[in-house]
Design an enzyme around this catalytic site. Structure first.
Site, PDB file in Angstrom:
ATOM      1  N   THR A  10       0.871  -1.172   0.000  1.00 31.43           N
ATOM      2  CA  THR A  10       0.000   0.000   0.000  1.00 31.43           C
ATOM      3  C   THR A  10       0.909   1.222   0.000  1.00 31.43           C
ATOM      4  O   THR A  10       1.731   1.381   0.907  1.00 31.43           O
ATOM      5  CB  THR A  10      -0.916   0.023   1.230  1.00 31.43           C
ATOM      6  OG1 THR A  10      -1.705  -1.169   1.245  1.00 31.43           O
ATOM      7  CG2 THR A  10      -1.841   1.222   1.191  1.00 31.43           C
ATOM      8  N   THR A  20      -0.526  -9.832   1.850  1.00 35.85           N
ATOM      9  CA  THR A  20       0.345  -8.923   2.604  1.00 35.85           C
ATOM     10  C   THR A  20       0.229  -7.519   2.045  1.00 35.85           C
ATOM     11  O   THR A  20      -0.051  -7.322   0.862  1.00 35.85           O
ATOM     12  CB  THR A  20       1.811  -9.357   2.534  1.00 35.85           C
ATOM     13  OG1 THR A  20       2.298  -9.176   1.185  1.00 35.85           O
ATOM     14  CG2 THR A  20       1.994 -10.813   2.945  1.00 35.85           C
ATOM     15  N   GLU A  21       0.461  -6.546   2.909  1.00 39.25           N
ATOM     16  CA  GLU A  21       0.502  -5.141   2.485  1.00 39.25           C
ATOM     17  C   GLU A  21       1.662  -4.451   3.212  1.00 39.25           C
ATOM     18  O   GLU A  21       1.601  -4.221   4.426  1.00 39.25           O
ATOM     19  CB  GLU A  21      -0.815  -4.423   2.790  1.00 39.25           C
ATOM     20  CG  GLU A  21      -2.009  -4.931   1.998  1.00 39.25           C
ATOM     21  CD  GLU A  21      -2.010  -4.526   0.540  1.00 39.25           C
ATOM     22  OE1 GLU A  21      -1.121  -3.743   0.129  1.00 39.25           O
ATOM     23  OE2 GLU A  21      -2.907  -4.981  -0.199  1.00 39.25           O
ATOM     24  N   VAL A  22       2.699  -4.163   2.464  1.00 43.32           N
ATOM     25  CA  VAL A  22       3.875  -3.464   2.980  1.00 43.32           C
ATOM     26  C   VAL A  22       3.728  -1.975   2.654  1.00 43.32           C
ATOM     27  O   VAL A  22       3.136  -1.622   1.631  1.00 43.32           O
ATOM     28  CB  VAL A  22       5.161  -4.046   2.346  1.00 43.32           C
ATOM     29  CG1 VAL A  22       6.371  -3.194   2.644  1.00 43.32           C
ATOM     30  CG2 VAL A  22       5.384  -5.475   2.818  1.00 43.32           C
TER      31      VAL A  22
END
Length: 305
Positions: free
Chosen positions: A174, A272-274
């Site tokens: 994101t 996943t959102e890094v």
């Protein structure tokens, strides 16, 4: 003052003309061959590498799609699916997937079958874009007869393994550009008003509303927290407009929304959102967070069959 996207007429959905105008404005910033394919080639000594499709967006815009599989595939072992680069601009999803295979993949020989699609959207990767060349978001188009060729190709790759895939982790980011570029573009394309949102500072996960696996998500969060910070909830106890159900975890209806993490029918799924734009995170940390997430996901799935 309300902001308008520079393409199209406010309140009017794009036609093919506006989509072509948008595509013509996109610039190639980096090389899929140099940054991704070259790394995949280096993995051929220990893994089986094959193409599962090709994108054809013009004479100088043809891309082979690559899958990395465990060598000496054993049908008695569980299948672990890792996907990255569904959104081409989410760099650590691609580089993290490759780093995982390079650094940790060999350790799973004889324990699990790995199936890794590290860069689902190479056209978007080169142009640092969320959409494909058709102004479609691949991660809303994992549906039957998908209009997005990237999504259709991955669905075809995964189909023979459905029912045998135990875990699927889809690697995303994101970014600040979600708010500055991609959400305004989406609103303009669909003829809707742009509604400003908030970008969370940190790593978080998206579980499946239809098949929540809280212990699985928690194991990943605990592993990633050793590498980078976990996104806090906002003032409404939400992350990107969804209720936080556990620290760093929200839920989406994966299949209903046509999301990649819903394609496998695996027991354990997550996205996943890094957050690469955080002043508290480096590109190396972002890649390492993805690697930590993948390893934790596989270890949990092996320990809890």
């Amino acid at each position: 003052m309300e902001r308008f996207y520079p393409i199209g007429t406010p309140g009017v959905p794009w036609t093919d003309a506006e989509k072509q105008q948008w595509r013509a404005a996109q610039i190639r910033h980096r090389s899929y061959g140099d940054e991704v394919v070259s790394q995949i080639e280096e993995l051929k000594n220990e893994f089986d590498v094959s193409t599962y499709g090709e994108l054809d967006y013009g004479p100088d815009q043809r891309y082979q799609l690559f899958a990395i599989r465990s060598r000496h595939w054993d049908d008695s072992l569980p299948v672990m699916l890792v996907t990255g680069g569904v959104h081409g601009y989410e760099t650590s999803g691609v580089q993290g997937a490759l780093q995982f295979v390079r650094e940790h993949g060999p350790a799973y020989h004889g324990h699990a079958n790995l199936l890794v699609a590290p860069c689902v959207s190479p056209w978007g990767y080169e142009r640092i874009l969320r959409w494909n060349a058709l102004a479609l978001d691949p991660n809303r188009n994992f549906v039957p007869n998908s209009p997005a060729p990237e999504s259709a190709a991955l669905l075809k790759l995964v189909k023979p393994y459905k029912g045998r895939i135990v875990m699927h982790i889809d690697l995303h980011e994101t970014t600040d550009s979600d708010e500055s570029e991609f959400r305004p573009a989406l609103a303009a394309r669909d003829g809707k008003p742009f509604e400003p949102g908030e970008i969370p500072d940190g790593f978080y996960l998206v579980d499946d509303t239809a098949n929540p696996q809280p212990a699985f998500q928690q194991a990943i969060i605990e592993s990633v927290a050793k590498v980078t910070h976990i996104a806090p909830a906002d003032a409404n106890n939400e992350i990107i407009g969804s209720p936080v159900i556990a620290p760093g975890v929200i839920e989406y209806a994966l299949k209903e929304l046509g999301l990649c993490a819903g394609i496998s029918d695996a027991r354990y799924t997550t996205t996943t959102e890094v957050y690469p734009d955080s002043p508290r995170a480096t590109p190396e940390q972002c890649n390492a967070a993805q690697v930590a997430a993948v390893t934790a996901a596989i270890e949990f799935a092996l320990a809890n069959p």
